[in-house]
Design a protein around this motif. Structure first.
Motif, PDB file in Angstrom:
ATOM      1  N   ILE A   1       0.510  -1.481   0.486  1.00  0.00           N
ATOM      2  CA  ILE A   1       0.248   0.035  -0.040  1.00  0.00           C
ATOM      3  C   ILE A   1       0.226   1.031   0.284  1.00  0.00           C
ATOM      4  CG2 ILE A   1      -1.761   1.559   1.467  1.00  0.00           C
ATOM      5  CD1 ILE A   1      -2.765  -1.417   2.548  1.00  0.00           C
ATOM      6  N   LEU A   2       0.539   2.195  -0.720  1.00  0.00           N
ATOM      7  CA  LEU A   2       1.831   3.316  -1.083  1.00  0.00           C
ATOM      8  C   LEU A   2       0.474   4.502  -0.108  1.00  0.00           C
ATOM      9  CD1 LEU A   2       4.096   5.108  -1.984  1.00  0.00           C
ATOM     10  CD2 LEU A   2       2.032   5.143  -3.848  1.00  0.00           C
ATOM     11  N   ILE A   3       1.310   5.084   0.948  1.00  0.00           N
ATOM     12  CA  ILE A   3       0.922   6.432   1.923  1.00  0.00           C
ATOM     13  C   ILE A   3       0.900   7.408   0.840  1.00  0.00           C
ATOM     14  CG2 ILE A   3      -0.103   7.011   3.506  1.00  0.00           C
ATOM     15  CD1 ILE A   3       0.530   4.126   4.864  1.00  0.00           C
ATOM     16  N   VAL A   4       0.303   8.140   0.299  1.00  0.00           N
ATOM     17  CA  VAL A   4       0.431   9.705  -0.010  1.00  0.00           C
ATOM     18  C   VAL A   4      -0.199  11.045   1.412  1.00  0.00           C
ATOM     19  CG1 VAL A   4       1.069  11.391  -2.235  1.00  0.00           C
ATOM     20  CG2 VAL A   4       0.986   8.653  -2.294  1.00  0.00           C
ATOM     21  N   ASP A   5       0.543  11.455   1.419  1.00  0.00           N
ATOM     22  CA  ASP A   5       0.861  12.556   2.477  1.00  0.00           C
ATOM     23  C   ASP A   5       1.563  13.204   2.843  1.00  0.00           C
ATOM     24  OD1 ASP A   5      -0.326  14.246   5.124  1.00  0.00           O
ATOM     25  OD2 ASP A   5      -2.044  13.118   4.936  1.00  0.00           O
TER      26      ASP A   5
ATOM     27  N   ARG B   1       1.356  10.150   7.291  1.00  0.00           N
ATOM     28  CA  ARG B   1       2.198   8.454   6.918  1.00  0.00           C
ATOM     29  C   ARG B   1       3.067   8.358   7.518  1.00  0.00           C
ATOM     30  NH1 ARG B   1       5.309  12.980   4.544  1.00  0.00           N
ATOM     31  NH2 ARG B   1       7.090  12.860   4.735  1.00  0.00           N
ATOM     32  N   GLU B   2       3.452   8.400   8.335  1.00  0.00           N
ATOM     33  CA  GLU B   2       4.035   7.219   9.437  1.00  0.00           C
ATOM     34  C   GLU B   2       3.262   6.289  10.657  1.00  0.00           C
ATOM     35  OE1 GLU B   2       7.635   9.083  11.728  1.00  0.00           O
ATOM     36  OE2 GLU B   2       8.161   9.367   9.640  1.00  0.00           O
TER      37      GLU B   2
ATOM     38  N   ARG C   1       4.577   1.504   1.742  1.00  0.00           N
ATOM     39  CA  ARG C   1       5.401   2.892   1.374  1.00  0.00           C
ATOM     40  C   ARG C   1       4.892   3.622   1.354  1.00  0.00           C
ATOM     41  NH1 ARG C   1       6.390   1.569  -4.628  1.00  0.00           N
ATOM     42  NH2 ARG C   1       4.229   0.490  -5.056  1.00  0.00           N
ATOM     43  N   MET C   2       6.181   5.090   1.186  1.00  0.00           N
ATOM     44  CA  MET C   2       5.172   6.565   1.765  1.00  0.00           C
ATOM     45  C   MET C   2       5.882   6.948   0.553  1.00  0.00           C
ATOM     46  SD  MET C   2       5.927   6.242   5.991  1.00  0.00           S
ATOM     47  CE  MET C   2       7.291   5.770   6.009  1.00  0.00           C
ATOM     48  N   ALA C   3       5.080   8.686   0.250  1.00  0.00           N
ATOM     49  CA  ALA C   3       5.127   9.592  -0.741  1.00  0.00           C
ATOM     50  C   ALA C   3       4.900   9.978   0.073  1.00  0.00           C
ATOM     51  CB  ALA C   3       5.104   8.765  -1.626  1.00  0.00           C
ATOM     52  N   ALA C   4       5.935  12.236  -0.265  1.00  0.00           N
ATOM     53  CA  ALA C   4       4.883  12.978   0.574  1.00  0.00           C
ATOM     54  C   ALA C   4       4.259  14.138  -0.725  1.00  0.00           C
ATOM     55  CB  ALA C   4       6.523  13.622   1.259  1.00  0.00           C
TER      56      ALA C   4
END
Length: 467
Positions: free
Chosen positions: A4-8, A14-15, A29-32
């Motif tokens: 799952i990609l979390i975009v925030d 995000r964390e 995974r994370m994206a800003a």
């Protein structure tokens, strides 16, 4: 596609979401910002996307990313995260294709429920893609006989339009495969292909199955027409459709709308319809069993699918295809055909067409010893005319003739059978029967066979019929 990609743009959010999901066994995974999100998705598309509507210091906001994902990666479900003041925008995002939205500050249980449902949606979409690929393989048109080349050329032409097609031909000849070929090569290939088996559905249930139902107890139950929306509806054995249903289907073809059973609102659909029949629909119309108007609507492009007797050259590649299919799907041995078995298959009668050929091969692989090529004795016939091994059983009429006449009739029938087997090719026939081409021409002339007629469909000696 399992993470799952979390975009925030807020690192804490995000964390936090990532931690919660990891505790539940998900990979994350994370994206800003939008650039990081697009790079991550292009590199390895995730199973789903958790997306904030407002992204600071980003070239695109959440709506922009959503629209890009829906265009480039439509199989990825998107869950929107929004603050209290953004509910209307979040609802608008759902209308643009988002799976759901969650308000900040979010409830953990609600988050997990929405994520679970979205992941299930992603799984079903992947399965649908896999099924479509399998259907594409099932839609492969096997064979290079003249009859098959002509059919394939006709089918390719109709894939370029939305015209309705009526497929006719004997039972088991491959009409559904032809319909799937049209679908797989059309601009609707990624949309559903839904089959309506008109002969298998009880007449009193036909309309509920097609149009769906509405009730207070069960809510809305979509029918096959709604399931096929955007794609193709295949009406198999359309001559078996009840007269009352024929009238309603005619209305659907005219304006692409209908009402569910028990409903009051009209449902609009976008369908291409392909139908098939083994019957003479004009005779059914004359007998009052089929509506002329429906026939005219369905038979915009009529296409005849040839039976196996008209494409005997295709029996070897069809046999190889089925043997490989049985090996892949059932674990049956991958045994080639012996020359004797191949010749026998090409000279047998096939009232059940390709379906019968498939059954004969499956039975041979199941009951055979499992080693070496398939032999002719393993291809047991289906009818009362089967011969004992090593004997030729004569028909009553042939057995009553003098030897000279019986020999001439046998020679004529034998040579016509071989010519049909090789698709009318005299050179290949001569090579197989062990004659010079000129000698075969002389023999055929002696037997009263007009060789100029051998370029058309398979021929048969008139004298042999009825014996």
């Amino acid at each position: 596609m399992s993470d799952i990609l979390i975009v925030d743009d807020e690192r804490d959010i995000r964390e936090l979401v990532s931690e919660i999901l990891r505790d539940e066994g998900y990979e994350t995974r994370m994206a800003a910002n939008s650039d990081e999100a697009q790079a991550a998705i292009r590199g390895a598309p995730p199973a789903m996307l958790v997306l904030d509507l407002w992204l600071k210091d980003s070239t695109m906001d959440g709506i922009g990313i959503l629209m890009w994902v829906r265009r480039e990666f439509p199989e990825i479900p998107v869950v929107i995260i929004s603050g209290h003041g953004n509910v209307e925008i979040a609802v608008a995002a759902i209308k643009k294709g988002a799976y759901d939205f969650i308000e900040k500050p979010f409830n953990i249980d609600q988050l997990l429920v929405v994520i679970s449902r979205a992941m299930e949606t992603a799984r079903l979409r992947r399965e649908n893609v896999s099924l479509r690929r399998r259907e594409g393989a099932a839609a492969e048109m096997i064979g290079q006989s003249p009859a098959m080349k002509a059919l394939r050329a006709q089918l390719v032409k109709v894939t370029r339009s939305n015209g309705r097609v009526m497929l006719t031909g004997p039972s088991g000849c491959g009409k559904e495969v032809a319909a799937r070929f049209i679908h797989a090569n059309s601009n609707r290939a990624e949309a559903p292909f839904v089959t309506v088996s008109c002969a298998a559905i009880e007449p009193e249930r036909m309309e509920a199955v097609l149009f769906g139902q509405e009730s207070a107890a069960h809510g809305v139950v979509p029918g096959l027409l709604e399931q096929a929306d955007g794609g193709m509806l295949y009406l198999d054995e359309v001559a078996d459709m009840p007269p009352g249903t024929q009238s309603k289907i005619l209305r659907v073809l005219v304006d692409q709308t209908f009402m569910r059973e028990g409903g009051s609102d009209r449902v609009r659909v976008d369908l291409r319809v392909i139908s098939s029949t083994t019957r003479d629909l004009r005779a059914e119309i004359a007998a009052g069993r089929f509506r002329q108007e429906l026939y005219d609507r369905l038979s915009v492009v009529p296409i005849q699918v040839p039976g196996l007797a008209d494409r005997r050259e295709d029996i070897p590649p069809l046999s190889e295809h089925f043997i490989e299919l049985f090996h892949q799907t059932q674990g049956l041995p991958r045994r080639p055909l012996s020359d004797e078995a191949e010749m026998q298959l090409q000279t047998m009668t096939w009232p059940g067409n390709i379906r019968q050929l498939r059954n004969v091969l499956e039975r041979a692989l199941i009951l055979g010893d499992g080693t070496g090529p398939i032999q002719g004795r393993e291809l047991v016939g289906d009818g009362p005319g089967d011969a004992e091994e090593g004997r030729v059983v004569l028909s009553g009429g042939l057995a009553t003739l003098p030897l000279r006449e019986a020999r001439e009739l046998f020679e004529r029938e034998y040579l016509l059978t071989q010519i049909n087997r090789f698709g009318g090719n005299i050179s290949r026939t001569a090579s197989f029967v062990g004659m010079e081409r000129s000698a075969l021409h002389r023999k055929l002339k002696t037997l009263g066979v007009n060789t100029s007629s051998l370029s058309g469909p398979p021929v048969r000696g008139r004298e042999m019929e009825g014996l």
